[in-house]
Design a protein around this motif. Structure first.
Motif, short mmCIF file in Angstrom:
data_model
loop_
_atom_site.label_atom_id
_atom_site.label_comp_id
_atom_site.label_asym_id
_atom_site.label_seq_id
_atom_site.Cartn_x
_atom_site.Cartn_y
_atom_site.Cartn_z
N ARG A 147 5.55 9.58 -1.12
CA ARG A 147 5.49 8.03 -0.62
C ARG A 147 4.77 8.60 0.20
N GLY A 148 3.88 7.95 1.15
CA GLY A 148 3.63 7.69 3.17
C GLY A 148 3.38 9.43 3.34
N GLY A 149 2.65 10.37 1.96
CA GLY A 149 2.42 12.01 2.76
C GLY A 149 4.09 12.23 2.73
N VAL A 150 4.86 11.60 2.19
CA VAL A 150 6.19 12.65 2.57
C VAL A 150 6.58 13.10 1.04
N LEU A 151 6.99 13.87 0.32
CA LEU A 151 7.67 14.17 -0.76
C LEU A 151 8.94 13.03 -1.42
N LEU A 152 8.69 12.71 -2.09
CA LEU A 152 9.57 11.24 -2.43
C LEU A 152 10.46 12.30 -3.76
N ALA A 153 9.27 13.25 -4.58
CA ALA A 153 10.74 13.66 -6.03
C ALA A 153 9.81 14.67 -6.35
N SER A 154 10.96 15.66 -7.05
CA SER A 154 9.96 16.87 -8.12
C SER A 154 11.08 17.32 -9.29
N GLY A 155 9.81 17.56 -9.76
CA GLY A 155 10.36 18.49 -11.01
C GLY A 155 10.32 17.07 -12.53
N ILE A 156 9.34 16.15 -11.78
CA ILE A 156 9.64 14.97 -13.52
C ILE A 156 8.42 15.49 -14.06
N THR A 157 9.18 15.21 -15.45
CA THR A 157 8.58 16.06 -16.43
C THR A 157 7.65 14.82 -17.13
N ALA A 158 8.21 13.35 -17.25
CA ALA A 158 7.30 12.31 -17.09
C ALA A 158 6.63 11.78 -16.68
N THR A 159 5.89 10.76 -17.28
CA THR A 159 3.91 10.65 -16.42
C THR A 159 5.30 9.21 -15.83
N SER A 160 5.99 8.71 -15.65
CA SER A 160 6.52 7.81 -15.36
C SER A 160 7.65 8.22 -14.31
N TYR A 161 8.56 7.08 -13.63
CA TYR A 161 9.18 7.30 -12.12
C TYR A 161 9.24 5.89 -11.49
N ALA A 162 10.44 5.54 -11.27
CA ALA A 162 10.89 4.21 -10.83
C ALA A 162 11.15 4.71 -9.42
N ASP A 163 10.73 4.12 -7.81
CA ASP A 163 11.23 4.05 -6.97
C ASP A 163 11.98 3.27 -6.54
N ASN A 164 12.99 3.16 -6.08
CA ASN A 164 14.38 2.15 -5.67
C ASN A 164 14.61 2.58 -3.85
N GLY A 165 15.37 0.93 -4.02
CA GLY A 165 15.69 0.96 -2.52
C GLY A 165 14.68 0.65 -1.53
N LEU A 166 14.33 0.24 -2.06
CA LEU A 166 12.75 -0.51 -1.05
C LEU A 166 13.07 -1.18 -0.02
N GLU A 167 11.81 -1.51 1.34
CA GLU A 167 12.37 -2.96 1.77
C GLU A 167 11.44 -3.80 1.49
N THR A 168 11.51 -5.30 1.82
CA THR A 168 11.36 -6.42 0.80
C THR A 168 9.68 -6.28 1.55
N ALA A 169 8.57 -6.96 1.41
CA ALA A 169 7.29 -7.56 1.92
C ALA A 169 6.83 -6.27 2.62
N LYS A 170 7.37 -4.90 2.46
CA LYS A 170 6.64 -3.51 2.73
C LYS A 170 5.61 -3.03 1.82
N THR A 171 4.26 -2.72 2.35
CA THR A 171 3.61 -2.06 1.63
C THR A 171 3.92 -0.83 1.62
N TYR A 172 4.12 0.44 0.16
CA TYR A 172 4.29 1.86 -0.50
C TYR A 172 3.21 2.41 -0.38
N TYR A 173 2.83 3.38 -0.44
CA TYR A 173 1.46 4.21 -0.58
C TYR A 173 2.16 5.79 -2.13
N TYR A 174 1.60 5.94 -2.82
CA TYR A 174 2.41 6.96 -3.36
C TYR A 174 1.02 7.86 -4.19
N GLN A 175 0.94 9.21 -4.15
CA GLN A 175 0.31 9.83 -4.72
C GLN A 175 0.94 11.14 -5.83
N ILE A 176 0.44 11.94 -6.87
CA ILE A 176 1.20 12.12 -7.95
C ILE A 176 0.39 13.46 -7.70
#
Length: 294
Positions: free
Chosen positions: A232-261
């Motif tokens: 997320r935003g060039g910083v490692l958020l999570a690893s060891g994910i075996t599924a093809t989905s992930y839920a990112d929690n605890g976010l700020e409202t009205a803020k845009t987040y960028y993701y790569q896998i």
């Protein structure tokens, strides 16, 4: 206008006699044009401001790069490279035990990683600096990682860096019999596998009061990935994910987040980052104030 009249008077009457009566006594004075002081045009000189001396930039190909700085934070490790004096830096990638853990695209060139992606022990970090003309590695920096209390390393945690063996005893210049430890035959390492990157990454904001963005992606068609990393935003958020989905929690409202896998292979090798997906979470109250649009 008064200034023009004064100049005209001086030219017609270069010398005037002024007569005044003060207290019943007559006084006479002579007024000459040259007695009138002239006002010279004045200009305020702007003092010269000494310009700050610019930072002297150097070519990364010609100058050695600094060793990455390592800072231990609660549950994280922070890596920083001082590349201020290097010309035309495009990005800086950070590798721990040859695995990419993050990238920075502007100063300060810094990446923080969660210690749960590292096995406890000694590691080495190397930064790869990309410029317009050259790609160059920094000298390695050693650091020690310890898993925070109450947690454990992820299933694909980065292994510790093997210690460099000390040189064996030398018999040169010594007549005494010494036992020389034979050098073991190195075992060839298996060739790293090529891991394909995931595709079709999407990010969907939640519609409830719980701030969450749902991520999903498609696994590589060649089944080369055994797990995934979420960035997320060039910083490692999570690893060891075996599924093809992930839920990112605890976010700020009205803020845009960028993701790569990133895909991780069976030997720990990593793929290139996927396409970038972005989303903005709005709380129900904020969504209503925006006309009900997400």
């Amino acid at each position: 206008m008064s200034h023009l009249n004064h100049r005209w008077t001086n030219r017609i009457f270069p010398s005037l006699v002024v007569i005044a009566v003060i207290g019943g006594v007559w006084y006479a004075t002579t007024h000459r044009a040259e007695d009138t002081p002239t006002t010279a045009a004045s200009s305020t000189a702007t003092p010269a401001i000494a310009n700050a001396k610019p930072v002297q930039k150097v070519d990364a190909a010609a100058e050695p790069l600094a060793t990455p700085l390592v800072e231990k934070l609660p549950g994280k490790v922070k890596f920083t490279v001082n590349a201020t004096k290097v010309t035309k830096v495009q990005k800086v990638e950070f590798y721990v035990s040859s695995r990419l853990v993050g990238a920075a695209y502007s100063e300060p060139y810094t990446v923080s990683v969660d210690e749960t992606i590292l096995q406890p022990g000694t590691h080495q970090v190397v930064a790869k600096v990309y410029t317009a003309s050259v790609t160059k590695d920094t000298p390695p920096a050693d650091f020690t990682s310890s898993v925070p209390a109450g947690t454990r390393p992820s299933s694909d945690a980065i292994a510790v860096t093997p210690p460099t063996p000390a040189p064996g005893p030398s018999n040169s210049g010594n007549n005494q019999s010494q036992t020389t430890t034979p050098t073991p035959t190195p075992t060839p390492s298996p060739a790293p596998t090529t891991v394909s990157l995931p595709t079709g990454v999407t990010a969907t904001p939640g519609t409830t009061s719980q701030p969450v963005i749902a991520l999903s992606w498609d696994a590589p068609a060649d089944s080369s990935a055994v797990s995934y990393q979420v960035w997320r935003g060039g910083v490692l958020l999570a690893s060891g994910i075996t599924a093809t989905s992930y839920a990112d929690n605890g976010l700020e409202t009205a803020k845009t987040y960028y993701y790569q896998i990133v895909s991780i292979g069976s030997d720990g090798s990593s793929s290139d980052p996927s396409n970038t997906a972005s989303a903005t979470y709005y709380s129900p109250a904020a969504a209503d104030s925006n006309g009900g649009s997400q």
